[in-house]
Design a protein around this motif. Structure first.
Motif, PDB file in Angstrom:
ATOM      1  N   ASP A  43       0.972  -1.100   0.094  1.00  0.00           N
ATOM      2  CA  ASP A  43       0.115  -0.098  -0.028  1.00  0.00           C
ATOM      3  C   ASP A  43       0.820   1.098  -0.002  1.00  0.00           C
ATOM      4  N   VAL A  44       0.556   2.338  -0.983  1.00  0.00           N
ATOM      5  CA  VAL A  44       1.506   3.507  -0.975  1.00  0.00           C
ATOM      6  C   VAL A  44       0.386   4.667  -0.422  1.00  0.00           C
ATOM      7  N   ARG A  45       0.911   5.187   0.455  1.00  0.00           N
ATOM      8  CA  ARG A  45       0.455   6.295   1.080  1.00  0.00           C
ATOM      9  C   ARG A  45       1.234   7.567   1.149  1.00  0.00           C
ATOM     10  N   ASN A  46       0.712   8.623   1.250  1.00  0.00           N
ATOM     11  CA  ASN A  46       1.708   9.945   1.714  1.00  0.00           C
ATOM     12  C   ASN A  46       3.064  10.093   0.827  1.00  0.00           C
ATOM     13  N   ILE A  47       2.590   9.792  -0.642  1.00  0.00           N
ATOM     14  CA  ILE A  47       3.971   9.931  -1.573  1.00  0.00           C
ATOM     15  C   ILE A  47       4.274  11.492  -1.235  1.00  0.00           C
ATOM     16  N   PRO A  48       5.712  11.584  -0.931  1.00  0.00           N
ATOM     17  CA  PRO A  48       6.202  12.705  -0.779  1.00  0.00           C
ATOM     18  C   PRO A  48       6.163  13.718  -1.941  1.00  0.00           C
ATOM     19  N   ALA A  49       5.636  14.968  -2.177  1.00  0.00           N
ATOM     20  CA  ALA A  49       5.424  15.714  -3.392  1.00  0.00           C
ATOM     21  C   ALA A  49       5.856  17.122  -3.238  1.00  0.00           C
ATOM     22  N   VAL A  50       6.343  17.823  -4.373  1.00  0.00           N
ATOM     23  CA  VAL A  50       6.744  19.179  -4.116  1.00  0.00           C
ATOM     24  C   VAL A  50       5.720  19.833  -5.380  1.00  0.00           C
ATOM     25  N   VAL A  51       5.244  21.151  -4.475  1.00  0.00           N
ATOM     26  CA  VAL A  51       4.102  21.784  -5.644  1.00  0.00           C
ATOM     27  C   VAL A  51       4.964  23.049  -6.025  1.00  0.00           C
ATOM     28  N   CYS A  52       5.028  23.174  -7.398  1.00  0.00           N
ATOM     29  CA  CYS A  52       5.106  24.418  -7.996  1.00  0.00           C
ATOM     30  C   CYS A  52       4.066  25.019  -8.685  1.00  0.00           C
ATOM     31  N   ASP A  53       3.251  25.888  -7.677  1.00  0.00           N
ATOM     32  CA  ASP A  53       1.981  26.743  -8.289  1.00  0.00           C
ATOM     33  C   ASP A  53       2.397  28.151  -8.889  1.00  0.00           C
ATOM     34  N   GLN A  54       2.708  28.091 -10.218  1.00  0.00           N
ATOM     35  CA  GLN A  54       3.050  29.264 -10.830  1.00  0.00           C
ATOM     36  C   GLN A  54       1.811  30.507 -10.929  1.00  0.00           C
ATOM     37  N   ASP A  55       0.904  30.058 -10.899  1.00  0.00           N
ATOM     38  CA  ASP A  55      -0.498  30.316 -11.126  1.00  0.00           C
ATOM     39  C   ASP A  55      -0.831  31.100 -10.164  1.00  0.00           C
ATOM     40  N   GLY A  56      -0.966  30.398  -9.102  1.00  0.00           N
ATOM     41  CA  GLY A  56      -1.549  31.031  -7.737  1.00  0.00           C
ATOM     42  C   GLY A  56      -3.131  31.634  -7.862  1.00  0.00           C
ATOM     43  N   SER A  57      -3.831  31.028  -8.615  1.00  0.00           N
ATOM     44  CA  SER A  57      -5.067  31.347  -8.660  1.00  0.00           C
ATOM     45  C   SER A  57      -6.039  30.296  -7.739  1.00  0.00           C
ATOM     46  N   ALA A  58      -7.383  30.799  -7.482  1.00  0.00           N
ATOM     47  CA  ALA A  58      -8.185  30.002  -6.838  1.00  0.00           C
ATOM     48  C   ALA A  58      -8.212  28.669  -7.427  1.00  0.00           C
ATOM     49  N   ALA A  59      -8.481  28.668  -8.618  1.00  0.00           N
ATOM     50  CA  ALA A  59      -8.503  27.174  -9.614  1.00  0.00           C
ATOM     51  C   ALA A  59      -7.311  26.477  -9.246  1.00  0.00           C
ATOM     52  N   SER A  60      -6.002  26.894  -9.141  1.00  0.00           N
ATOM     53  CA  SER A  60      -4.876  26.129  -9.295  1.00  0.00           C
ATOM     54  C   SER A  60      -4.886  25.648  -7.564  1.00  0.00           C
ATOM     55  N   ARG A  61      -5.147  26.438  -6.605  1.00  0.00           N
ATOM     56  CA  ARG A  61      -5.052  25.877  -5.275  1.00  0.00           C
ATOM     57  C   ARG A  61      -6.092  24.796  -5.005  1.00  0.00           C
ATOM     58  N   GLU A  62      -7.481  25.010  -5.682  1.00  0.00           N
ATOM     59  CA  GLU A  62      -8.267  23.987  -5.407  1.00  0.00           C
ATOM     60  C   GLU A  62      -7.904  22.727  -6.170  1.00  0.00           C
ATOM     61  N   PHE A  63      -7.142  22.852  -7.515  1.00  0.00           N
ATOM     62  CA  PHE A  63      -6.576  21.656  -8.004  1.00  0.00           C
ATOM     63  C   PHE A  63      -5.728  20.877  -7.086  1.00  0.00           C
ATOM     64  N   ILE A  64      -4.872  21.648  -6.504  1.00  0.00           N
ATOM     65  CA  ILE A  64      -3.791  21.246  -6.037  1.00  0.00           C
ATOM     66  C   ILE A  64      -4.602  20.551  -4.555  1.00  0.00           C
ATOM     67  N   ALA A  65      -5.576  21.190  -4.087  1.00  0.00           N
ATOM     68  CA  ALA A  65      -6.053  20.701  -2.745  1.00  0.00           C
ATOM     69  C   ALA A  65      -6.770  19.207  -2.880  1.00  0.00           C
ATOM     70  N   GLY A  66      -7.016  18.984  -4.293  1.00  0.00           N
ATOM     71  CA  GLY A  66      -7.641  17.893  -4.637  1.00  0.00           C
ATOM     72  C   GLY A  66      -6.766  16.539  -4.529  1.00  0.00           C
ATOM     73  N   PHE A  67      -5.334  16.914  -4.492  1.00  0.00           N
ATOM     74  CA  PHE A  67      -4.416  15.796  -4.804  1.00  0.00           C
ATOM     75  C   PHE A  67      -4.020  15.602  -3.092  1.00  0.00           C
ATOM     76  N   LEU A  68      -3.646  16.911  -2.556  1.00  0.00           N
ATOM     77  CA  LEU A  68      -3.471  16.655  -1.024  1.00  0.00           C
ATOM     78  C   LEU A  68      -4.343  16.206  -0.218  1.00  0.00           C
ATOM     79  N   ASN A  69      -5.569  16.519  -0.315  1.00  0.00           N
ATOM     80  CA  ASN A  69      -6.716  15.634   0.372  1.00  0.00           C
ATOM     81  C   ASN A  69      -7.207  14.393   0.295  1.00  0.00           C
ATOM     82  N   SER A  70      -6.386  13.756  -0.988  1.00  0.00           N
ATOM     83  CA  SER A  70      -6.899  12.459  -1.199  1.00  0.00           C
ATOM     84  C   SER A  70      -5.960  11.357  -0.044  1.00  0.00           C
ATOM     85  N   GLY A  71      -5.266  11.877   0.513  1.00  0.00           N
ATOM     86  CA  GLY A  71      -4.245  11.209   1.399  1.00  0.00           C
ATOM     87  C   GLY A  71      -3.188  10.314   0.752  1.00  0.00           C
TER      88      GLY A  71
END
Length: 376
Positions: A43-71
């Motif tokens: 089982d693979v959980r908590n894969i360490p990730a680096v985020v490079c959000d160059q857009d900084g918009s509400a849409a990009s933050r929401e998109f990234i949150a979808g990955f991080l909230n998945s566990g």
């Protein structure tokens, strides 16, 4: 029969006198099961990730949150520039990177496809494959939600509503897809294989080293009585260990044991025909216990790698799939997983049991013939 029981009694006396062997026989399998049960987890959980959000918009933050909230992912760092990601991947501090370029939010708002980059460290191919699959699934789910929201906004209430295909997936026998439920029945096979091969080979070689084998040969005991008397204690010890390990698996790791206990022990018995046969064969070609250990490793390694313990046999090249048909672990792993996890019965396992018994009868017969020849 009396002669066989005398040999069996002698073997148990010898095992009882060897105090160093006793913990190896009964504590070592449980310790191995505990260690491998926790360590051999896919089982693979908590894969360490680096985020490079160059857009900084509400849409990009929401998109990234979808990955991080998945566990499945955890943020190791947030960086501003693309070249900063290399340092984290090179040092092994992150396995995945998410890059959201500028204009991502504007593209989505304008109805254009939003482009993102997902970088995976391919050195650990297993983690990379699982991470890519998770990422693809989460991105598709996000895109589907945006599409539905846009469609509903355009059509409004009372208009044409989007048609959805709702797939309800049900996983049978292992609903939470715990890899532990897959691995621990295999660990039972490994422990049984290692212990019985080692015991059978070293037990007889030890007699040779001590010079007591010649004393047994000159007695009126017939060769078959000596062989049965030598191997029978190892069969009993193997069955006790199998029951002990299954109890730990069921009550400590909460791995389901749905099948008949009698069929499980029968499968272990059929498997031991093979392992004791190999142990007996090793004893005929080894003069010292050290030689017996190295020879046992030579037999054990292919049985693990080609038996389907971790790598599915169906994904192997055709040549190795053909070779695996003479590997007893192939049949035992299939049977024990079916018996424990699916609660399979005789109609589901007979096609695995028959080749396992036939293979075991062949290996044991050849080994006995060679052993008797040396005795004669």
């Amino acid at each position: 029969m009396k002669a066989i029981l005398s040999i069996v009694h002698k073997e148990f006396l010898q095992l009882r006198r060897d105090r160093r062997l006793f913990p190896l026989l009964f504590l070592s399998p449980v310790l191995q099961l505990l260690l491998l049960g926790y360590a051999a987890n896919l089982d693979v959980r908590n894969i360490p990730a680096v985020v490079c959000d160059q857009d900084g918009s509400a849409a990009s933050r929401e998109f990234i949150a979808g990955f991080l909230n998945s566990g499945y992912f955890s943020v190791r760092a947030r960086v501003e520039r693309l070249d900063e990601i290399d340092a984290y991947l090179d040092r092994g501090q992150a396995s995945t990177a998410f890059v959201i370029p500028r204009g991502f939010g504007d593209d989505l708002a304008g109805g254009r496809p939003g482009k993102v980059m997902i970088i995976a460290d391919g050195v650990e191919s297993q983690t990379a494959t699982i991470g890519v699959n998770y990422s693809t699934m989460i991105a598709k789910r996000y895109a589907q939600r945006l599409l539905l929201e846009r469609f509903e906004r355009v059509q409004g209430r009372g208009g044409i509503r989007p048609v959805q295909v709702e797939a309800r997936v049900r996983v049978w026998y292992n609903p939470e897809l715990k890899s532990r439920n897959f691995m621990i029945p295999g660990v039972l096979g490994l422990i049984l294989m290692v212990m019985t091969i080692a015991l059978a080979s070293m037990g007889i070689v030890r007699e040779k080293e001590a010079g007591t084998m010649e004393q047994l040969i000159v007695t009126p005991i017939r060769p078959y009585q000596l062989i049965v008397g030598k191997l029978l204690p190892f069969v009993l010890i193997g069955l006790v260990e199998a029951a002990f390990v299954m109890a730990v698996a069921a009550f400590w790791f909460v791995v389901p044991v749905r099948g008949s206990l009698g069929l499980i022990l029968l499968a272990c018995l059929a498997f031991m025909l093979n392992t004791l046969g190999f142990g007996l064969f090793i004893s005929t070609i080894s003069r010292t216990q050290q030689q017996a250990i190295f020879t046992a490793i030579f037999f054990i390694m292919p049985m693990i790698m080609l038996g389907g313990f971790v790598i599915p046999i169906e994904s192997m090249p055709p040549f190795f799939q053909a070779v695996s048909r003479v590997i007893p672990t192939r049949y035992f792993f299939t049977m024990i997983r079916g018996l424990m996890i699916r609660g399979a019965g005789w109609p589901e396992i007979w096609d695995q049991m028959l080749p396992l018994v036939a293979l075991g009868a062949f290996v044991l017969s050849m080994s006995i013939a060679r052993f008797k020849k040396k005795l004669d």
